[in-house]
Design a protein around this motif. Structure first.
Motif: not given
Length: 191
Positions: A21-27
Protein backbone atom coordinates in the motif's frame (compact mmCIF):
# COMPACT_ATOMS: atom_id res chain seq x y z
CA UNK A 1 8.61 -5.91 -21.49
CA UNK A 2 9.97 -4.09 -18.46
CA UNK A 3 7.02 -5.30 -16.38
CA UNK A 4 8.23 -8.86 -16.84
CA UNK A 5 11.48 -7.82 -15.19
CA UNK A 6 9.59 -6.06 -12.38
CA UNK A 7 7.15 -8.94 -11.75
CA UNK A 8 9.37 -10.65 -9.14
CA UNK A 9 9.94 -7.30 -7.39
CA UNK A 10 6.20 -6.67 -7.25
CA UNK A 11 5.62 -10.14 -5.88
CA UNK A 12 8.14 -9.43 -3.13
CA UNK A 13 6.40 -6.11 -2.36
CA UNK A 14 2.98 -7.79 -2.27
CA UNK A 15 4.07 -10.25 0.39
CA UNK A 16 3.75 -7.42 2.93
CA UNK A 17 0.40 -5.59 2.70
CA UNK A 18 1.59 -2.39 4.40
CA UNK A 19 4.64 -2.13 2.15
CA UNK A 20 2.47 -2.75 -0.93
CA UNK A 21 0.00 0.00 0.00
CA UNK A 22 2.80 2.42 0.91
CA UNK A 23 4.65 1.71 -2.35
CA UNK A 24 1.47 2.20 -4.35
CA UNK A 25 0.61 5.49 -2.64
CA UNK A 26 4.16 6.87 -2.98
CA UNK A 27 4.34 5.93 -6.68
CA UNK A 28 0.86 7.29 -7.36
CA UNK A 29 1.60 10.61 -5.63
CA UNK A 30 4.89 10.88 -7.54
CA UNK A 31 3.19 10.28 -10.89
CA UNK A 32 0.33 12.67 -10.14
CA UNK A 33 2.51 15.51 -8.84
CA UNK A 34 5.35 15.38 -11.35
CA UNK A 35 5.46 16.02 -15.05
CA UNK A 36 5.72 12.35 -16.01
CA UNK A 37 5.08 11.57 -19.66
CA UNK A 38 2.66 9.02 -21.08
CA UNK A 39 5.42 6.76 -22.41
CA UNK A 40 7.59 6.80 -19.30
CA UNK A 41 7.75 3.54 -17.39
CA UNK A 42 7.02 5.17 -14.02
CA UNK A 43 3.62 6.34 -15.32
CA UNK A 44 2.35 2.79 -15.58
CA UNK A 45 3.97 1.15 -12.53
CA UNK A 46 1.24 2.28 -10.08
CA UNK A 47 -1.42 0.95 -12.48
CA UNK A 48 0.40 -2.37 -12.73
CA UNK A 49 0.79 -2.54 -8.95
CA UNK A 50 -2.89 -1.67 -8.50
CA UNK A 51 -3.92 -4.65 -10.64
CA UNK A 52 -1.41 -6.88 -8.89
CA UNK A 53 -2.85 -5.94 -5.48
CA UNK A 54 -6.42 -6.66 -6.61
CA UNK A 55 -5.41 -10.08 -7.84
CA UNK A 56 -2.97 -10.99 -5.06
CA UNK A 57 -5.18 -9.96 -2.15
CA UNK A 58 -8.36 -11.39 -3.67
CA UNK A 59 -10.20 -8.08 -3.77
CA UNK A 60 -11.64 -9.02 -7.16
CA UNK A 61 -13.59 -11.80 -5.40
CA UNK A 62 -15.73 -9.22 -3.62
CA UNK A 63 -19.23 -9.29 -5.09
CA UNK A 64 -21.28 -6.12 -5.46
CA UNK A 65 -25.00 -6.67 -4.91
CA UNK A 66 -27.17 -5.64 -7.85
CA UNK A 67 -29.36 -3.39 -5.66
CA UNK A 68 -26.35 -1.13 -5.00
CA UNK A 69 -25.50 -0.97 -8.68
CA UNK A 70 -28.31 1.49 -9.39
CA UNK A 71 -26.38 3.99 -7.29
CA UNK A 72 -22.87 2.94 -8.26
CA UNK A 73 -23.14 2.70 -12.06
CA UNK A 74 -24.40 6.26 -12.76
CA UNK A 75 -21.80 7.60 -10.35
CA UNK A 76 -19.06 5.67 -12.17
CA UNK A 77 -20.09 7.02 -15.56
CA UNK A 78 -20.08 10.58 -14.20
CA UNK A 79 -16.69 9.95 -12.62
CA UNK A 80 -15.30 8.55 -15.87
CA UNK A 81 -16.61 11.57 -17.79
CA UNK A 82 -15.16 14.01 -15.27
CA UNK A 83 -11.77 12.32 -15.13
CA UNK A 84 -11.30 11.87 -18.87
CA UNK A 85 -12.31 15.37 -19.91
CA UNK A 86 -10.82 17.51 -17.15
CA UNK A 87 -7.11 17.69 -17.80
CA UNK A 88 -4.02 15.53 -17.66
CA UNK A 89 -3.97 14.97 -13.87
CA UNK A 90 -7.56 13.70 -14.04
CA UNK A 91 -6.62 11.39 -16.89
CA UNK A 92 -3.78 9.98 -14.76
CA UNK A 93 -6.24 9.36 -11.91
CA UNK A 94 -8.62 7.70 -14.38
CA UNK A 95 -5.91 5.35 -15.60
CA UNK A 96 -5.21 4.29 -12.03
CA UNK A 97 -8.79 3.64 -11.01
CA UNK A 98 -10.12 2.31 -14.34
CA UNK A 99 -9.31 -1.34 -13.48
CA UNK A 100 -11.52 -0.98 -10.40
CA UNK A 101 -14.28 0.72 -12.36
CA UNK A 102 -14.18 -1.97 -15.05
CA UNK A 103 -14.32 -4.70 -12.42
CA UNK A 104 -17.41 -3.11 -10.84
CA UNK A 105 -19.15 -2.73 -14.19
CA UNK A 106 -18.38 -6.31 -15.19
CA UNK A 107 -19.52 -7.55 -11.79
CA UNK A 108 -22.81 -5.69 -12.09
CA UNK A 109 -23.66 -6.50 -15.71
CA UNK A 110 -21.87 -9.75 -16.60
CA UNK A 111 -21.69 -11.74 -13.35
CA UNK A 112 -24.46 -14.22 -14.22
CA UNK A 113 -23.20 -14.71 -17.79
CA UNK A 114 -19.64 -15.36 -16.61
CA UNK A 115 -20.70 -17.81 -13.91
CA UNK A 116 -23.36 -19.70 -15.87
CA UNK A 117 -22.66 -19.62 -19.61
CA UNK A 118 -19.04 -18.66 -20.17
CA UNK A 119 -16.72 -21.45 -21.29
CA UNK A 120 -13.05 -21.19 -20.34
CA UNK A 121 -10.76 -21.01 -23.36
CA UNK A 122 -7.19 -22.33 -23.33
CA UNK A 123 -5.77 -18.93 -24.27
CA UNK A 124 -7.11 -17.36 -21.08
CA UNK A 125 -4.08 -18.85 -19.33
CA UNK A 126 -1.88 -16.58 -21.45
CA UNK A 127 -3.39 -13.29 -20.28
CA UNK A 128 -0.44 -12.25 -18.12
CA UNK A 129 1.99 -12.82 -20.99
CA UNK A 130 -0.30 -10.86 -23.31
CA UNK A 131 -0.58 -8.07 -20.75
CA UNK A 132 3.17 -7.89 -20.19
CA UNK A 133 4.21 -7.99 -23.85
CA UNK A 134 1.38 -6.34 -25.78
CA UNK A 135 2.86 -2.84 -25.68
CA UNK A 136 6.01 -3.83 -27.56
CA UNK A 137 4.15 -5.80 -30.24
CA UNK A 138 1.45 -3.14 -30.58
CA UNK A 139 4.05 -0.40 -31.07
CA UNK A 140 5.86 -2.42 -33.73
CA UNK A 141 2.62 -3.10 -35.61
CA UNK A 142 1.59 0.55 -35.47
CA UNK A 143 5.00 1.69 -36.72
CA UNK A 144 4.81 -0.76 -39.62
CA UNK A 145 1.41 0.68 -40.55
CA UNK A 146 2.77 4.24 -40.40
CA UNK A 147 5.72 3.32 -42.62
CA UNK A 148 3.68 1.58 -45.31
CA UNK A 149 0.34 3.41 -45.31
CA UNK A 150 -0.55 7.11 -45.52
CA UNK A 151 -1.70 8.62 -42.21
CA UNK A 152 -5.25 9.41 -43.29
CA UNK A 153 -8.14 9.50 -40.83
CA UNK A 154 -9.41 6.15 -42.16
CA UNK A 155 -6.02 4.46 -41.77
CA UNK A 156 -5.57 5.82 -38.25
CA UNK A 157 -9.03 4.67 -37.16
CA UNK A 158 -8.64 1.23 -38.74
CA UNK A 159 -5.20 0.89 -37.16
CA UNK A 160 -6.68 1.75 -33.78
CA UNK A 161 -9.27 -1.03 -34.18
CA UNK A 162 -7.32 -3.73 -36.03
CA UNK A 163 -3.84 -3.68 -34.45
CA UNK A 164 -5.02 -4.68 -30.94
CA UNK A 165 -6.87 -7.67 -32.42
CA UNK A 166 -3.82 -8.68 -34.46
CA UNK A 167 -1.54 -8.15 -31.45
CA UNK A 168 -3.61 -10.41 -29.20
CA UNK A 169 -3.88 -13.07 -31.91
CA UNK A 170 -0.13 -12.98 -32.55
CA UNK A 171 0.69 -13.19 -28.84
CA UNK A 172 -1.68 -16.15 -28.38
CA UNK A 173 0.10 -17.94 -31.22
CA UNK A 174 3.50 -17.12 -29.69
CA UNK A 175 2.31 -18.41 -26.30
CA UNK A 176 1.14 -21.67 -27.83
CA UNK A 177 4.60 -22.13 -29.33
CA UNK A 178 6.68 -21.22 -26.25
CA UNK A 179 4.40 -22.13 -23.32
CA UNK A 180 6.44 -25.19 -22.33
CA UNK A 181 9.81 -23.44 -22.41
CA UNK A 182 11.66 -22.16 -19.38
CA UNK A 183 11.85 -18.63 -20.82
CA UNK A 184 8.04 -18.42 -20.88
CA UNK A 185 7.84 -19.60 -17.27
CA UNK A 186 10.41 -17.00 -16.19
CA UNK A 187 8.68 -14.22 -18.12
CA UNK A 188 5.32 -15.05 -16.56
CA UNK A 189 6.49 -15.83 -13.06
CA UNK A 190 5.37 -19.48 -13.49
CA UNK A 191 1.73 -18.40 -13.85
Amino acid sequence: MAYIVFAPVFLLILKNFKIAILTYVVLLVYVLTNNVGHYELITWIPIYLNGAMWGYYGWSDIRIKFKYSTLIVPFLFLLIYFLVFNGYISLKIMRNISPILIWILIDVFLYNFINEKFKVKDWLGYTFFIYATHHLVLNIMQKVVVIFLPPTQLVVNLTFIITPLLTITLLILICRMIKDTSIYKVMCGRR
